[in-house]
Design a protein around this motif. Structure first.
Motif, PDB file in Angstrom:
ATOM      1  N   ILE A 193      -7.797  46.611  51.970  1.00 43.69           N
ATOM      2  CA  ILE A 193      -7.438  47.812  51.220  1.00 43.69           C
ATOM      3  C   ILE A 193      -8.641  48.764  51.143  1.00 43.69           C
ATOM      4  N   ARG A 194      -9.827  48.212  50.945  1.00 40.06           N
ATOM      5  CA  ARG A 194     -11.027  49.050  50.885  1.00 40.06           C
ATOM      6  C   ARG A 194     -11.247  49.775  52.210  1.00 40.06           C
ATOM      7  N   TRP A 195     -11.090  49.064  53.335  1.00 42.91           N
ATOM      8  CA  TRP A 195     -11.234  49.707  54.650  1.00 42.91           C
ATOM      9  C   TRP A 195     -10.169  50.783  54.850  1.00 42.91           C
ATOM     10  N   LYS A 196      -8.943  50.484  54.412  1.00 40.86           N
ATOM     11  CA  LYS A 196      -7.844  51.429  54.601  1.00 40.86           C
ATOM     12  C   LYS A 196      -8.073  52.689  53.773  1.00 40.86           C
ATOM     13  N   ARG A 197      -8.553  52.526  52.557  1.00 43.95           N
ATOM     14  CA  ARG A 197      -8.793  53.679  51.699  1.00 43.95           C
ATOM     15  C   ARG A 197      -9.915  54.554  52.264  1.00 43.95           C
ATOM     16  N   ALA A 198     -10.912  53.922  52.870  1.00 43.12           N
ATOM     17  CA  ALA A 198     -11.976  54.689  53.522  1.00 43.12           C
ATOM     18  C   ALA A 198     -11.412  55.484  54.696  1.00 43.12           C
ATOM     19  N   GLN A 199     -10.468  54.872  55.409  1.00 43.53           N
ATOM     20  CA  GLN A 199      -9.818  55.560  56.523  1.00 43.53           C
ATOM     21  C   GLN A 199      -8.996  56.736  56.016  1.00 43.53           C
ATOM     22  N   TYR A 200      -8.274  56.550  54.919  1.00 39.58           N
ATOM     23  CA  TYR A 200      -7.510  57.647  54.327  1.00 39.58           C
ATOM     24  C   TYR A 200      -8.434  58.806  53.959  1.00 39.58           C
ATOM     25  N   ALA A 201      -9.564  58.483  53.327  1.00 41.36           N
ATOM     26  CA  ALA A 201     -10.497  59.524  52.888  1.00 41.36           C
ATOM     27  C   ALA A 201     -11.077  60.288  54.075  1.00 41.36           C
ATOM     28  N   ALA A 202     -11.371  59.567  55.160  1.00 42.35           N
ATOM     29  CA  ALA A 202     -11.976  60.197  56.332  1.00 42.35           C
ATOM     30  C   ALA A 202     -11.004  61.100  57.074  1.00 42.35           C
ATOM     31  N   LEU A 256       2.268  45.071  45.349  1.00 40.59           N
ATOM     32  CA  LEU A 256       3.296  44.750  46.333  1.00 40.59           C
ATOM     33  C   LEU A 256       2.695  43.937  47.483  1.00 40.59           C
ATOM     34  N   LEU A 257       1.539  44.373  47.980  1.00 39.93           N
ATOM     35  CA  LEU A 257       0.905  43.655  49.090  1.00 39.93           C
ATOM     36  C   LEU A 257       0.458  42.262  48.679  1.00 39.93           C
ATOM     37  N   ILE A 258       0.004  42.114  47.431  1.00 35.86           N
ATOM     38  CA  ILE A 258      -0.387  40.782  46.952  1.00 35.86           C
ATOM     39  C   ILE A 258       0.821  39.848  46.944  1.00 35.86           C
ATOM     40  N   GLU A 259       1.954  40.338  46.467  1.00 35.93           N
ATOM     41  CA  GLU A 259       3.164  39.504  46.473  1.00 35.93           C
ATOM     42  C   GLU A 259       3.599  39.165  47.889  1.00 35.93           C
ATOM     43  N   LEU A 260       3.379  40.095  48.810  1.00 34.52           N
ATOM     44  CA  LEU A 260       3.790  39.870  50.195  1.00 34.52           C
ATOM     45  C   LEU A 260       3.017  38.714  50.833  1.00 34.52           C
ATOM     46  N   TRP A 298       1.890  46.348  59.558  1.00 41.89           N
ATOM     47  CA  TRP A 298       2.075  47.312  58.476  1.00 41.89           C
ATOM     48  C   TRP A 298       0.756  47.972  58.084  1.00 41.89           C
ATOM     49  N   TYR A 299      -0.219  47.163  57.648  1.00 38.94           N
ATOM     50  CA  TYR A 299      -1.525  47.691  57.271  1.00 38.94           C
ATOM     51  C   TYR A 299      -2.595  47.032  58.133  1.00 38.94           C
ATOM     52  N   CYS A 300      -3.189  47.819  59.015  1.00 34.73           N
ATOM     53  CA  CYS A 300      -4.227  47.312  59.912  1.00 34.73           C
ATOM     54  C   CYS A 300      -5.486  48.164  59.705  1.00 34.73           C
ATOM     55  N   ALA A 301      -6.608  47.521  59.449  1.00 31.35           N
ATOM     56  CA  ALA A 301      -7.866  48.241  59.234  1.00 31.35           C
ATOM     57  C   ALA A 301      -9.028  47.317  59.581  1.00 31.35           C
ATOM     58  N   TYR A 302     -10.221  47.918  59.658  1.00 29.11           N
ATOM     59  CA  TYR A 302     -11.393  47.142  60.058  1.00 29.11           C
ATOM     60  C   TYR A 302     -12.642  47.697  59.394  1.00 29.11           C
TER      61      TYR A 302
END
Length: 370
Positions: free
Chosen positions: A199-208, A223-227, A264-268
């Motif tokens: 999630i931290r990587w994804k949020r950085a991607q959103y900001a960039a 939701l993702l935690i339950e998944l 669904w959510y892929c980040a690095y």
């Protein structure tokens, strides 16, 4: 707009209110779909309703059926803000949505919207259905990897088609391990701390990139935690993680429905961007998923070059709205003109001001929690 006079009765319920026959019919419809997808499943609707609320499903019947006694033939899951505006379940997080119904099921769209207490239902990843064809303002492609013949067959097919990406990723995989390793891979991880890294990587991607950050709404993380621990034939979470020397460097959180896996959510971690850890994770996820019985890996709609290069084929998805308001034709004309202008200036000097305007509109739309 398509309308059928012979449409049967429509009943709208909360997901938790379905009787056993209705729930079983919905599950059977997902299993029989041309593109089985967790996004249209009862289990996904239940998960989003628990985390966000506002989820409903319209049960469509054939003429002469008795709701509550005869099982429904079609299903229209949706999310509403209670003010007449509808979105797909999960809003902007939903990659496939629409009518889960046989093509020959008569559907009266104004009657459907009235039963749902909606004036408009907006969509951007609509799966094709004859009853909704006139509502689509633009078609796009959602790419996928065909793993039905095995991972090696997929890999060689992409190389034969002229894609150099798969060979390049394999080379970077070996280089990453040699220069920074050891590199290891886990097909499924349930550690919430690792999810928070994703999630931290994804949020950085959103900001960039200036994309609206869904995680500011709060409920998507839950939701993702339950998944992570969801496990049913139509909705199984799969969190694949790439590690460097025991530390996560890339992750791919997806949902499995039968033999289909949706990325669904892929980040690095940007610190290792030169090695393409996200792409490495995608191919390792595909290889491990195929070994576990997956025959298709959906990548989701998007212009990213790697998706086009890795994809075997694509599913058509639509963007538009079911709009029964008096000024619906004018609204459709405005939306088409807006999208046309957006595409025209996408690479021109006016692109950045337009992107800023689009981001403001998305933030306003998301303020309702979608």
């Amino acid at each position: 707009m398509h309308s059928a006079l012979a449409a049967g009765p429509v009943v709208v319920r909360r997901v938790a209110e379905l009787n056993p026959a209705e729930a079983a019919a919905w599950d059977a419809a997902v299993d029989a779909a041309a593109v089985p997808t967790p996004y249209l499943s009862r289990q996904f609707a239940e998960l989003v309703d628990r985390c966000r609320g506002g989820v409903r499903v319209a049960l469509l019947h054939r003429p002469g059926d008795r709701p509550g006694i005869d099982a429904p033939t079609g299903f229209f899951p949706f999310q509403t803000d209670g003010r007449g505006i509808g979105r797909p379940v999960g809003g902007g997080m939903n990659d496939f949505h629409g009518l889960l119904a046989p093509d020959d099921l008569p559907v009266d769209l104004p009657a459907l919207m009235a039963a749902c207490d909606l004036r408009v239902w907006n969509f951007d990843h609509l799966l094709p259905h004859p009853s909704l064809a006139d509502c689509v303002e633009r078609w796009d492609r959602s790419p996928y990897l065909d793993l039905s013949g095995g991972y090696e067959t997929y890999y060689q097919a992409r190389r034969a088609a002229g894609s150099r990406k798969v060979k390049q990723i394999a080379r970077l995989d070996r280089k990453f391990d040699r220069e920074c390793g050891p590199i290891t891979f886990e097909p499924h991880v349930t550690d919430v701390a690792v999810l928070d890294e994703l999630i931290r990587w994804k949020r950085a991607q959103y900001a960039a990139t200036g994309v609206f950050d869904m995680f500011t709404l709060g409920w998507p993380r839950g939701l993702l935690i339950e998944l992570l621990t969801a496990n049913s034939p139509r909705l199984t979470g799969r969190f694949s993680v790439l590690y460097r020397d025991g530390e996560p460097v890339a992750g791919d959180l997806g949902m499995r429905c039968g033999a289909v896996l949706h990325s669904w959510y892929c980040a690095y971690d940007d610190a290792h961007a030169a090695y393409g850890p996200g792409h490495i994770c995608t191919l390792r996820t595909a290889e491990a998923a195929e070994a576990d019985g997956v025959t298709r890996l959906e990548l989701g709609k998007g212009p990213e070059e790697y998706k086009q290069s890795l994809a075997s084929d694509a599913v058509a998805v639509g963007e538009g709205a079911i709009d029964v308001r008096t000024l619906a034709p004018l609204a459709r004309t405005w939306r088409r003109a807006y999208r046309g202008a957006k595409e025209t200036v996408a690479n021109g000097p006016a692109a950045e001001p337009l992107r800023r305007a689009v981001r403001r509109v998305k933030r306003l739309a998301a303020a309702g929690g979608f």
